[in-house]
Design a protein around this motif. Structure first.
Motif, short mmCIF file in Angstrom:
data_model
loop_
_atom_site.label_atom_id
_atom_site.label_comp_id
_atom_site.label_asym_id
_atom_site.label_seq_id
_atom_site.Cartn_x
_atom_site.Cartn_y
_atom_site.Cartn_z
N GLN A 149 35.28 -9.10 -33.90
CA GLN A 149 34.51 -8.17 -34.73
C GLN A 149 34.24 -8.77 -36.11
N PHE A 150 35.25 -9.44 -36.67
CA PHE A 150 35.08 -10.10 -37.97
C PHE A 150 33.96 -11.13 -37.88
N ALA A 151 33.97 -11.93 -36.80
CA ALA A 151 32.95 -12.96 -36.62
C ALA A 151 31.56 -12.34 -36.51
N GLU A 152 31.45 -11.28 -35.72
CA GLU A 152 30.15 -10.65 -35.51
C GLU A 152 29.64 -9.99 -36.79
N GLU A 153 30.54 -9.36 -37.54
CA GLU A 153 30.12 -8.72 -38.80
C GLU A 153 29.67 -9.77 -39.81
N CYS A 154 30.35 -10.90 -39.84
CA CYS A 154 29.97 -11.97 -40.76
C CYS A 154 28.59 -12.51 -40.39
N ARG A 155 28.38 -12.78 -39.12
CA ARG A 155 27.09 -13.32 -38.67
C ARG A 155 25.96 -12.30 -38.92
N SER A 156 26.25 -11.04 -38.60
CA SER A 156 25.23 -10.01 -38.77
C SER A 156 24.88 -9.81 -40.24
N ARG A 165 33.42 -21.94 -38.24
CA ARG A 165 34.64 -21.64 -37.49
C ARG A 165 34.92 -20.14 -37.47
N VAL A 166 34.68 -19.49 -38.61
CA VAL A 166 34.90 -18.04 -38.67
C VAL A 166 33.99 -17.33 -37.67
N GLU A 167 32.73 -17.75 -37.61
CA GLU A 167 31.76 -17.07 -36.76
C GLU A 167 31.90 -17.42 -35.28
N THR A 168 32.67 -18.44 -34.97
CA THR A 168 32.92 -18.79 -33.57
C THR A 168 34.36 -18.54 -33.17
N CYS A 169 35.11 -17.83 -34.03
CA CYS A 169 36.49 -17.44 -33.74
C CYS A 169 37.39 -18.66 -33.47
N VAL A 170 37.22 -19.69 -34.25
CA VAL A 170 38.03 -20.89 -34.11
C VAL A 170 38.94 -21.02 -35.33
N GLY A 171 40.24 -21.02 -35.09
CA GLY A 171 41.19 -21.23 -36.18
C GLY A 171 41.36 -20.00 -37.05
N PHE A 177 28.53 -9.13 -49.69
CA PHE A 177 27.75 -8.25 -48.84
C PHE A 177 27.90 -6.77 -49.21
N SER A 178 28.71 -6.46 -50.23
CA SER A 178 28.92 -5.05 -50.66
C SER A 178 29.33 -4.19 -49.49
N THR A 179 30.34 -4.63 -48.77
CA THR A 179 30.76 -3.96 -47.54
C THR A 179 31.98 -3.06 -47.73
N LYS A 197 38.11 -7.03 -45.41
CA LYS A 197 39.53 -6.96 -45.74
C LYS A 197 40.29 -6.16 -44.69
N ARG A 198 39.72 -5.01 -44.26
CA ARG A 198 40.37 -4.19 -43.25
C ARG A 198 40.46 -4.92 -41.91
N LEU A 199 39.39 -5.60 -41.54
CA LEU A 199 39.43 -6.36 -40.29
C LEU A 199 40.46 -7.48 -40.36
N TYR A 200 40.55 -8.13 -41.52
CA TYR A 200 41.53 -9.20 -41.69
C TYR A 200 42.95 -8.66 -41.55
N GLU A 201 43.19 -7.47 -42.09
CA GLU A 201 44.51 -6.85 -41.96
C GLU A 201 44.83 -6.57 -40.49
N GLU A 202 43.83 -6.14 -39.73
CA GLU A 202 44.04 -5.90 -38.30
C GLU A 202 44.33 -7.21 -37.56
N ILE A 203 43.61 -8.26 -37.93
CA ILE A 203 43.83 -9.56 -37.31
C ILE A 203 45.26 -10.04 -37.60
N THR A 204 45.67 -9.89 -38.85
CA THR A 204 47.02 -10.29 -39.24
C THR A 204 48.06 -9.51 -38.47
N ALA A 205 47.84 -8.22 -38.31
CA ALA A 205 48.81 -7.36 -37.63
C ALA A 205 49.01 -7.75 -36.18
#
Length: 280
Positions: free
Chosen positions: A20-27, A55-61, A75-77, A82-90
């Motif tokens: 989701q992070f990758a897709e939101e970044c690309r979009s 790498r972020v947009e292709t989910c690598v690393g 992107f004024s999001t 940040k919330r998606l990153y917290e979910e990834i970390t969790a």
């Protein structure tokens, strides 16, 4: 953390915050209101490299820990990345730990007892690295670095504009145990002194001379949120549990209150830590 989206996602079609992070970044990049951005342009705006964005947009690393906030700014999001990153970390933590972390983010008060190590919310990177290295001697340097990053990310809960009230009691043995060597311990003890000066933090040391108490069996965290009853998280070597039953929470909370009364004062605790730091 998995190195690609398929591994991170588990079952096909399951929600995957990394993807989701990758897709939101690309979009967000392609639909940028002023004009579509290529990866090089976005990389300049968030002060990173094109290869990192790729790498972020292709989910690598792993995702650089400072990137989510910069993406939200560009992107004024409103904290989406940040919330998606917290979910990834969790995702790197066990199920019971993930629930504890969600409660931490919503907590208005956190009270913690730690009899063996410095609590994760107060650990320095070097101290955390030493613990992870000892706990998993076969881990690669990259795996250890990822674990350390995730632990440090948890500490953001204490760094916001409105952090929770944080009370922590650590056993004297914690500050005497030489984790990672003298340099690592001096840095960790100095960090504890800094944490203890924060107006929202109360840091106490339970001296070895204290008698028997009701929390000798393990660590405990009491989490209070604005919209719910307090809950308790307890943890062993390879397991943890959330306790919600009111009478059990009440009894354990009382044991914590007794422990608070038995611990050194804030000032006396700081003096003990200072003396050990100077002697190390």
């Amino acid at each position: 953390m998995s190195s690609n989206g398929d591994e991170a996602g588990g079952a096909e079609g399951a929600y995957d915050p990394r993807r989701q992070f990758a897709e939101e970044c690309r979009s967000a990049r392609e639909l940028h209101p002023e004009a579509p951005l290529n990866q090089t342009q976005l990389a300049k705006m968030v002060r990173t490299s094109k290869s990192t964005i790729s790498r972020v947009e292709t989910c690598v690393g792993p995702i650089p820990p400072d990137l989510p906030a910069r993406l939200d700014q560009v992107f004024s999001t409103d904290g989406l990345f940040k919330r998606l990153y917290e979910e990834i970390t969790a995702q790197s933590f066990s199920k019971h730990s993930r629930r504890r972390m969600k409660l931490e983010l919503r907590a208005i008060a956190i009270a913690e007892w730690s009899p063996t190590v410095v609590p994760g919310l107060l650990q320095t990177p070097a101290y955390a690295h030493a613990l992870f290295r000892e706990g998993d001697p076969r881990a690669t340097d990259e795996e250890l670095a990822t674990k350390v990053r995730h632990r440090m990310a948890r500490q953001d809960v204490l760094k916001g504009s409105s952090p929770p009230d944080f009370s922590v009691i650590i056993c004297e043995s914690v500050i005497r145990r030489n984790v990672g060597g003298p340099v690592v311990m001096r840095e960790q003890l100095a960090a504890l002194l800094t944490h203890g000066t924060r107006p929202t933090t109360v840091l106490q040391v339970l001296p070895l001379s204290a008698g028997t108490h009701g929390l000798m069996d393990g660590s405990m965290t009491l989490l209070t949120t604005a919209d719910g009853q307090p809950v308790i998280y307890t943890e062993g070597i390879r397991s943890g549990a959330i306790i919600e039953e009111p009478s059990a929470v009440r009894n354990l909370s009382r044991s914590y209150d007794v422990l608070t009364a038995s611990a050194l004062s804030r000032d006396a605790s700081a003096r003990m830590i200072q003396q050990l730091m100077e002697a190390s």
